[in-house]
Design a protein around this motif. Structure first.
Motif, PDB file in Angstrom:
ATOM      1  N   LEU A  31       0.833  -1.202   0.000  1.00 15.02           N
ATOM      2  CA  LEU A  31       0.000   0.000   0.000  1.00 15.02           C
ATOM      3  C   LEU A  31       0.867   1.251   0.000  1.00 15.02           C
ATOM      4  O   LEU A  31       0.578   2.224  -0.717  1.00 15.02           O
ATOM      5  N   SER A  32       1.933   1.250   0.777  1.00  9.84           N
ATOM      6  CA  SER A  32       2.831   2.408   0.833  1.00  9.84           C
ATOM      7  C   SER A  32       3.514   2.643  -0.510  1.00  9.84           C
ATOM      8  O   SER A  32       3.661   3.790  -0.952  1.00  9.84           O
ATOM      9  N   ILE A  33       3.908   1.562  -1.169  1.00  9.85           N
ATOM     10  CA  ILE A  33       4.588   1.690  -2.463  1.00  9.85           C
ATOM     11  C   ILE A  33       3.651   2.275  -3.513  1.00  9.85           C
ATOM     12  O   ILE A  33       4.021   3.169  -4.284  1.00  9.85           O
ATOM     13  N   THR A  34       2.408   1.781  -3.559  1.00  9.22           N
ATOM     14  CA  THR A  34       1.452   2.309  -4.542  1.00  9.22           C
ATOM     15  C   THR A  34       1.077   3.759  -4.236  1.00  9.22           C
ATOM     16  O   THR A  34       0.856   4.558  -5.146  1.00  9.22           O
ATOM     17  N   LEU A  35       1.015   4.112  -2.952  1.00 10.11           N
ATOM     18  CA  LEU A  35       0.719   5.496  -2.582  1.00 10.11           C
ATOM     19  C   LEU A  35       1.845   6.429  -2.995  1.00 10.11           C
ATOM     20  O   LEU A  35       1.596   7.576  -3.381  1.00 10.11           O
ATOM     21  N   PHE A  36       3.065   5.946  -2.939  1.00 13.56           N
ATOM     22  CA  PHE A  36       4.189   6.757  -3.407  1.00 13.56           C
ATOM     23  C   PHE A  36       4.051   7.059  -4.893  1.00 13.56           C
ATOM     24  O   PHE A  36       4.348   8.168  -5.347  1.00 13.56           O
ATOM     25  N   GLY A  37       3.582   6.073  -5.675  1.00 13.05           N
ATOM     26  CA  GLY A  37       3.350   6.310  -7.092  1.00 13.05           C
ATOM     27  C   GLY A  37       2.286   7.357  -7.334  1.00 13.05           C
ATOM     28  O   GLY A  37       2.431   8.224  -8.207  1.00 13.05           O
ATOM     29  N   ALA A  38       1.201   7.324  -6.556  1.00  8.47           N
ATOM     30  CA  ALA A  38       0.143   8.335  -6.684  1.00  8.47           C
ATOM     31  C   ALA A  38       0.653   9.707  -6.281  1.00  8.47           C
ATOM     32  O   ALA A  38       0.322  10.725  -6.909  1.00  8.47           O
ATOM     33  N   LEU A  39       1.470   9.761  -5.248  1.00  9.37           N
ATOM     34  CA  LEU A  39       2.044  11.025  -4.789  1.00  9.37           C
ATOM     35  C   LEU A  39       2.954  11.618  -5.853  1.00  9.37           C
ATOM     36  O   LEU A  39       2.931  12.827  -6.121  1.00  9.37           O
ATOM     37  N   LEU A  40       3.732  10.747  -6.492  1.00  6.18           N
ATOM     38  CA  LEU A  40       4.615  11.205  -7.555  1.00  6.18           C
ATOM     39  C   LEU A  40       3.824  11.749  -8.739  1.00  6.18           C
ATOM     40  O   LEU A  40       4.211  12.747  -9.352  1.00  6.18           O
ATOM     41  N   SER A  41       2.693  11.123  -9.059  1.00  2.00           N
ATOM     42  CA  SER A  41       1.858  11.585 -10.175  1.00  2.00           C
ATOM     43  C   SER A  41       1.356  13.005  -9.922  1.00  2.00           C
ATOM     44  O   SER A  41       1.381  13.852 -10.825  1.00  2.00           O
ATOM     45  N   ASP A  42       0.888  13.263  -8.700  1.00  2.00           N
ATOM     46  CA  ASP A  42       0.429  14.612  -8.359  1.00  2.00           C
ATOM     47  C   ASP A  42       1.566  15.621  -8.483  1.00  2.00           C
ATOM     48  O   ASP A  42       1.394  16.718  -9.022  1.00  2.00           O
ATOM     49  N   PHE A  43       2.726  15.249  -7.971  1.00  2.00           N
ATOM     50  CA  PHE A  43       3.876  16.156  -7.989  1.00  2.00           C
ATOM     51  C   PHE A  43       4.309  16.479  -9.421  1.00  2.00           C
ATOM     52  O   PHE A  43       4.583  17.637  -9.751  1.00  2.00           O
ATOM     53  N   VAL A  44       4.352  15.454 -10.277  1.00  4.02           N
ATOM     54  CA  VAL A  44       4.780  15.667 -11.668  1.00  4.02           C
ATOM     55  C   VAL A  44       3.796  16.570 -12.397  1.00  4.02           C
ATOM     56  O   VAL A  44       4.195  17.456 -13.159  1.00  4.02           O
ATOM     57  N   PHE A  45       2.499  16.363 -12.164  1.00  2.00           N
ATOM     58  CA  PHE A  45       1.497  17.199 -12.833  1.00  2.00           C
ATOM     59  C   PHE A  45       1.657  18.659 -12.427  1.00  2.00           C
ATOM     60  O   PHE A  45       1.623  19.566 -13.280  1.00  2.00           O
ATOM     61  N   ILE A  46       1.819  18.915 -11.138  1.00  4.14           N
ATOM     62  CA  ILE A  46       1.997  20.290 -10.660  1.00  4.14           C
ATOM     63  C   ILE A  46       3.280  20.881 -11.217  1.00  4.14           C
ATOM     64  O   ILE A  46       3.317  22.045 -11.636  1.00  4.14           O
ATOM     65  N   LEU A  47       4.333  20.076 -11.251  1.00  3.96           N
ATOM     66  CA  LEU A  47       5.628  20.546 -11.762  1.00  3.96           C
ATOM     67  C   LEU A  47       5.537  20.935 -13.233  1.00  3.96           C
ATOM     68  O   LEU A  47       6.047  21.983 -13.642  1.00  3.96           O
ATOM     69  N   VAL A  48       4.872  20.101 -14.028  1.00  2.00           N
ATOM     70  CA  VAL A  48       4.717  20.407 -15.459  1.00  2.00           C
ATOM     71  C   VAL A  48       3.853  21.643 -15.656  1.00  2.00           C
ATOM     72  O   VAL A  48       4.131  22.489 -16.517  1.00  2.00           O
ATOM     73  N   ALA A  49       2.796  21.784 -14.860  1.00  2.00           N
ATOM     74  CA  ALA A  49       1.912  22.946 -14.989  1.00  2.00           C
ATOM     75  C   ALA A  49       2.639  24.246 -14.646  1.00  2.00           C
ATOM     76  O   ALA A  49       2.375  25.286 -15.251  1.00  2.00           O
TER      77      ALA A  49
END
Length: 287
Positions: free
Chosen positions: A79-97
């Motif tokens: 669960l922690s590993i998959t949550l890290f992937g979701a957290l990274l997705s949010d961060f990348v989207f904000i970074l690109v924006a």
């Protein structure tokens, strides 16, 4: 409300002045000309389809392996590993924006998130780990009620979420506000999973699962002898099986013989195909 004509004043990072019910505020939003441009729409559709394809393909390939890992090393860890992937997705989207012009590939940098998230199992693995955790912590008397409650909360959140997101964007005047909230929620959830939620799988069970998945072979010479007398096709199959070991769990969907019957049971195969078709129909409007 309907807005009057206005002039856009681009700023650094593609941020523009845009009218809202709060007046003129600064939010990252494309201009009407940009939204109407066929090339822009084609690029947006292409990147969206690419992100969905990468995430789906990698999740399909890795979810089975992560499922076995979940049985051997615990639910909370997965669960922690998959949550890290979701957290990274949010961060990348904000970074690109905020700074797409400074990133390699520009807006195509968005594809980094589904690659990492897909390798880490994605939503499929997170859902499987959650179901496994609930199965471990419930009894036959209350399991159906707990699963029903979980699904009710899930779909209730999916119904209420867009309403809250729309109100949040209207109130703040910032399209990225929902992603800031999503990032914080995932961060808090990850913290709770790492430091508060107890592991549901007993250590003895995990150790037993590890032993079953890694049987000890003490007769090494006989293994070498078997390899010596293998045909080229058998050796190739053995090597490919070692390279693509993560696909082994998907073999559960292959047709199998039942009992003494010579006929094969195709039920799970047809079920997987039907579910895949349904998923395509659900996902197609988003593409």
């Amino acid at each position: 409300p309907e807005y009057e004509a206005f002039d856009l004043v681009p700023r650094s990072g593609g941020v523009m002045d845009w009218p809202s019910n709060l007046g003129t505020v600064t939010i990252p939003r494309p201009s009407p000309k940009c939204q109407a441009d066929p090339e822009v729409q084609q690029a947006a559709a292409s990147i969206g389809a690419l992100i969905t394809t990468i995430m789906g393909a990698l999740s399909c390939l890795t979810a089975g392996w992560w499922g076995k890992f979940c049985d051997r090393h615990g639910r909370v860890k997965v669960l922690s590993i998959t949550l890290f992937g979701a957290l990274l997705s949010d961060f990348v989207f904000i970074l690109v924006a905020m700074a797409s012009e400074r990133l390699p590939g520009g807006y195509r940098f968005l594809t980094v998130a589904p690659v990492v998230d897909g390798i880490l199992g994605g939503i499929a693995t997170g859902s499987a780990a959650t179901h496994a955790y609930l199965s471990d912590t419930t009894t036959s008397l209350n399991r159906s009620r707990i699963f029903s409650l979980m699904l009710g909360l899930l779909f209730g959140g999916m119904a209420v979420g867009p309403i809250i997101g729309g109100q949040l964007i209207t109130s703040t005047g910032n399209l990225l506000s929902v992603f800031y909230i999503s990032f914080v929620v995932h961060l808090v959830y990850l913290f709770i999973t790492l430091f508060i939620i107890p592991e549901s799988l007993k250590k003895e069970v995990m150790e037993s699962n590890r032993k079953q998945s890694n049987p000890v072979t003490s007769d090494a010479p006989s293994t070498q002898l078997i390899w010596k007398y293998m045909t080229t096709t058998q050796r190739t199959s053995q090597i490919l099986g070692g390279v693509f070991f993560f696909l082994t769990p998907l073999s559960v969907f292959l047709p199998r013989k039942t009992g003494n019957s010579q006929q094969k049971n195709w039920n799970l195969t047809f079920l997987a195909i039907a579910y895949g078709v349904i998923t395509l129909l659900i996902a197609s409007p988003d593409l």
